[in-house]
Design a protein around this motif. Sequence first.
Motif, mmCIF file in Angstrom:
data_model
loop_
_atom_site.group_PDB
_atom_site.id
_atom_site.type_symbol
_atom_site.label_atom_id
_atom_site.label_comp_id
_atom_site.label_asym_id
_atom_site.label_seq_id
_atom_site.Cartn_x
_atom_site.Cartn_y
_atom_site.Cartn_z
ATOM 1 N N TYR A 1 0.806 -1.216 0.000
ATOM 2 C CA TYR A 1 0.000 0.000 0.000
ATOM 3 C C TYR A 1 0.842 1.271 0.000
ATOM 4 C CZ TYR A 1 -3.768 3.237 1.125
ATOM 5 O OH TYR A 1 -4.662 4.277 1.099
ATOM 6 N N ARG A 2 1.889 1.302 0.807
ATOM 7 C CA ARG A 2 2.691 2.510 0.882
ATOM 8 C C ARG A 2 3.377 2.809 -0.447
ATOM 9 N NH1 ARG A 2 5.779 0.832 6.312
ATOM 10 N NH2 ARG A 2 5.448 -1.167 5.275
ATOM 11 N N LEU A 3 3.805 1.767 -1.141
ATOM 12 C CA LEU A 3 4.443 1.977 -2.438
ATOM 13 C C LEU A 3 3.428 2.350 -3.506
ATOM 14 C CD1 LEU A 3 7.033 -0.963 -2.515
ATOM 15 C CD2 LEU A 3 7.526 1.485 -2.313
ATOM 16 N N VAL A 4 2.323 1.602 -3.575
ATOM 17 C CA VAL A 4 1.301 1.877 -4.585
ATOM 18 C C VAL A 4 0.753 3.291 -4.429
ATOM 19 C CG1 VAL A 4 -0.963 1.217 -5.464
ATOM 20 C CG2 VAL A 4 0.684 -0.552 -4.838
ATOM 21 N N SER A 5 0.450 3.689 -3.195
ATOM 22 C CA SER A 5 -0.144 5.004 -2.967
ATOM 23 C C SER A 5 0.838 6.142 -3.183
ATOM 24 C CB SER A 5 -0.733 5.082 -1.553
ATOM 25 O OG SER A 5 0.268 4.887 -0.566
ATOM 26 N N SER A 6 2.125 5.826 -3.256
ATOM 27 C CA SER A 6 3.112 6.856 -3.554
ATOM 28 C C SER A 6 3.191 7.148 -5.050
ATOM 29 C CB SER A 6 4.497 6.423 -3.045
ATOM 30 O OG SER A 6 5.023 5.380 -3.846
ATOM 31 N N GLY A 7 2.599 6.262 -5.862
ATOM 32 C CA GLY A 7 2.560 6.468 -7.301
ATOM 33 C C GLY A 7 3.791 5.990 -8.051
ATOM 34 N N VAL A 8 4.661 5.221 -7.393
ATOM 35 C CA VAL A 8 5.902 4.795 -8.051
ATOM 36 C C VAL A 8 5.786 3.425 -8.704
ATOM 37 C CG1 VAL A 8 7.283 6.158 -6.452
ATOM 38 C CG2 VAL A 8 6.845 3.747 -5.940
ATOM 39 N N THR A 9 4.634 2.763 -8.590
ATOM 40 C CA THR A 9 4.475 1.438 -9.179
ATOM 41 C C THR A 9 3.514 1.513 -10.361
ATOM 42 O OG1 THR A 9 2.501 0.622 -7.993
ATOM 43 C CG2 THR A 9 4.589 0.622 -6.779
ATOM 44 N N ASP A 10 3.323 0.391 -11.038
ATOM 45 C CA ASP A 10 2.393 0.336 -12.172
ATOM 46 C C ASP A 10 1.030 -0.218 -11.785
ATOM 47 O OD1 ASP A 10 4.298 1.313 -13.986
ATOM 48 O OD2 ASP A 10 5.133 -0.684 -14.298
ATOM 49 N N HIS A 11 0.796 -0.414 -10.509
ATOM 50 C CA HIS A 11 -0.470 -0.990 -10.064
ATOM 51 C C HIS A 11 -1.627 0.004 -10.166
ATOM 52 C CE1 HIS A 11 2.693 -3.225 -7.857
ATOM 53 N NE2 HIS A 11 1.879 -4.269 -7.996
ATOM 54 N N ALA A 12 -2.819 -0.544 -10.160
ATOM 55 C CA ALA A 12 -4.036 0.242 -9.960
ATOM 56 C C ALA A 12 -4.731 -0.308 -8.733
ATOM 57 C CB ALA A 12 -4.963 0.131 -11.164
ATOM 58 N N GLU A 13 -5.234 0.576 -7.872
ATOM 59 C CA GLU A 13 -6.100 0.098 -6.804
ATOM 60 C C GLU A 13 -7.336 -0.480 -7.489
ATOM 61 O OE1 GLU A 13 -7.103 2.342 -3.417
ATOM 62 O OE2 GLU A 13 -5.072 3.051 -3.028
ATOM 63 N N ALA A 14 -7.669 -1.700 -7.162
ATOM 64 C CA ALA A 14 -8.739 -2.385 -7.882
ATOM 65 C C ALA A 14 -9.469 -3.344 -6.958
ATOM 66 C CB ALA A 14 -8.155 -3.144 -9.077
ATOM 67 N N VAL A 15 -10.566 -3.866 -7.454
ATOM 68 C CA VAL A 15 -11.364 -4.827 -6.695
ATOM 69 C C VAL A 15 -11.675 -6.027 -7.582
ATOM 70 C CG1 VAL A 15 -13.559 -5.237 -5.515
ATOM 71 C CG2 VAL A 15 -12.361 -3.074 -5.196
ATOM 72 N N LYS A 16 -11.361 -7.189 -7.072
ATOM 73 C CA LYS A 16 -11.673 -8.437 -7.766
ATOM 74 C C LYS A 16 -13.051 -8.903 -7.318
ATOM 75 C CE LYS A 16 -9.838 -13.081 -8.666
ATOM 76 N NZ LYS A 16 -8.723 -14.018 -8.357
ATOM 77 N N VAL A 17 -13.970 -8.941 -8.266
ATOM 78 C CA VAL A 17 -15.366 -9.268 -7.975
ATOM 79 C C VAL A 17 -15.685 -10.672 -8.486
ATOM 80 C CG1 VAL A 17 -17.773 -8.642 -8.455
ATOM 81 C CG2 VAL A 17 -16.052 -6.846 -8.064
ATOM 82 N N THR A 18 -16.196 -11.498 -7.607
ATOM 83 C CA THR A 18 -16.702 -12.818 -7.992
ATOM 84 C C THR A 18 -18.218 -12.763 -7.932
ATOM 85 O OG1 THR A 18 -14.734 -13.890 -7.063
ATOM 86 C CG2 THR A 18 -16.658 -15.286 -7.466
ATOM 87 N N TYR A 19 -18.869 -13.258 -8.976
ATOM 88 C CA TYR A 19 -20.320 -13.110 -9.056
ATOM 89 C C TYR A 19 -20.949 -14.319 -9.736
ATOM 90 C CZ TYR A 19 -19.263 -11.777 -13.879
ATOM 91 O OH TYR A 19 -18.799 -11.769 -15.175
#
Length: 226
Positions: free
Chosen positions: A85-103
């Motif tokens: 979280y600390r790395l992702v929220s700093s904007g230095v990674t290629d991740h997106a905050e996302a949600v995996k939905v099972t339906y």
Amino acid sequence: MRRSALLMAAGALALTSACQQPALAAEEVVEAPMATRSAKEGSGLKTAIFAGGCFWGVEAVFSHTKGVTSAISGYHGGTKRQADYRLVSSGVTDHAEAVKVTYDPKVIRYDQLLRIYFSVVADPTLVNRQGPDRGAHYRSALVPMSAEQNVVAKAYIAQLERAGLWDKPIVTRIERAQTFYPAETYHQDFAAKNPRHGYIQRWDAPKVAALKQLYPGVYRSEFRRD
């Protein structure tokens, strides 16, 4: 917003995300039309990934949607080493905050989830931001997990573009499925565990309320994790 006592107890003292920043203007709720191209997914549980700003609100909306059996906050793309979280929220990674939905597509189809997403989850005209949150990790993106979902997602975005519901162009991306990394435990069910949190009250509770108002037939009051 100040960090909640729960987050502090959970060891989240280093949170730096814009999820914690003062609120700006309210997001607009737009009732998107029914999809002209319905998803044909057969039987059995399916999964899809949605990114649309801080994952607290995305998870909250889909957890209150009938037919959704699981909504897990996490990070899509990037590397396992940087899925923190600390790395992702700093904007230095290629991740997106996302949600995996099972339906269960027998209860709710992928195209119906898309309608909810564009109506109450994310503003599809904002580039790399949602609400008070800024950065590429808050981008608006759909991550189809099957060829059928990919076809339906492209068709629905094209339909929305023709409908002209927004004054600005739709910039929501369709991204190739990569590894999804579940977020830290304290992020899971965050809205349910922290209903008085300032960010939740200002940004996410209204999204759930809009789901109930616009689509009462698929709304459920209980917050569910299977």
